[in-house]
Design a protein around this motif. Structure first.
Motif, PDB file in Angstrom:
ATOM      1  N   ALA A  22      -2.401   7.143 -12.446  1.00  0.00           N
ATOM      2  CA  ALA A  22      -3.204   6.118 -11.777  1.00  0.00           C
ATOM      3  C   ALA A  22      -2.478   5.476 -10.592  1.00  0.00           C
ATOM      4  CB  ALA A  22      -3.588   5.032 -12.780  1.00  0.00           C
ATOM      5  N   LEU A  23      -1.216   5.823 -10.398  1.00  0.00           N
ATOM      6  CA  LEU A  23      -0.431   5.229  -9.315  1.00  0.00           C
ATOM      7  C   LEU A  23      -0.680   5.950  -7.997  1.00  0.00           C
ATOM      8  CD1 LEU A  23       3.009   4.846 -11.159  1.00  0.00           C
ATOM      9  CD2 LEU A  23       1.314   3.044 -10.722  1.00  0.00           C
ATOM     10  N   GLY A  24      -0.422   5.225  -6.906  1.00  0.00           N
ATOM     11  CA  GLY A  24      -0.440   5.846  -5.594  1.00  0.00           C
ATOM     12  C   GLY A  24       0.744   6.788  -5.454  1.00  0.00           C
ATOM     13  N   ALA A  25       0.754   7.577  -4.381  1.00  0.00           N
ATOM     14  CA  ALA A  25       1.785   8.596  -4.199  1.00  0.00           C
ATOM     15  C   ALA A  25       3.198   8.012  -4.206  1.00  0.00           C
ATOM     16  CB  ALA A  25       1.534   9.360  -2.902  1.00  0.00           C
ATOM     17  N   GLU A  26       3.407   6.916  -3.492  1.00  0.00           N
ATOM     18  CA  GLU A  26       4.750   6.337  -3.393  1.00  0.00           C
ATOM     19  C   GLU A  26       5.222   5.786  -4.744  1.00  0.00           C
ATOM     20  OE1 GLU A  26       6.868   2.806  -0.893  1.00  0.00           O
ATOM     21  OE2 GLU A  26       5.418   4.064   0.179  1.00  0.00           O
ATOM     22  N   ALA A  27       4.354   5.057  -5.427  1.00  0.00           N
ATOM     23  CA  ALA A  27       4.713   4.498  -6.728  1.00  0.00           C
ATOM     24  C   ALA A  27       4.921   5.610  -7.757  1.00  0.00           C
ATOM     25  CB  ALA A  27       3.648   3.522  -7.207  1.00  0.00           C
TER      26      ALA A  27
END
Length: 125
Positions: A51-56
């Motif tokens: 569920a996280l964005g790419a960076e996270a």
């Protein structure tokens, strides 16, 4: 009476980095061993990573693949550890601290202090 037991106190905090509000405690966990403590973070990161964005997500997997071993070594030396990732405007921080868990008083077979008898159980409806 039993001696204190060594273990780890684990917490998960979130904070909106746009505001000046204090971090919010989301979860806590008492771990008996370093592997159990770092596994708690690993399970959480694996659970939320889709569920996280790419960076996270990259931050999460970086810790899982490279940082986890260093965390485990530090915990075995009884040093506190912190793992942090940032998703959009939310900072998520897991902390692990070595602690001594005190045993609870055993009410069987010992003389309790007088104050222990001053309270009676409340009746429930």
């Amino acid at each position: 009476m039993n001696a204190p037991t060594r273990g780890y106190w684990c917490e998960c905090w979130t904070q909106d980095i746009r505001s000046r509000e204090l971090p919010d405690l989301k979860a806590s966990f008492d771990a008996c061993s370093a592997p159990q403590a770092d596994r708690w973070i690993a399970v959480a990161l694996r659970t939320i990573s889709p569920a996280l964005g790419a960076e996270a997500s990259d931050e999460a997997w970086e810790w899982l693949h490279n940082g986890r071993a260093a965390t485990r070594r530090a915990l075995l030396r009884m040093q506190p550890c912190t793992v942090t990732i940032t998703q959009a405007h939310t900072r998520i921080t897991w902390t692990i601290r070595p602690v001594a868990f005190l045993p609870l008083a055993d009410r069987q077979g010992i003389q309790l202090p007088a104050c222990a008898h001053a309270f009676s159980p409340q009746a429930t409806d």
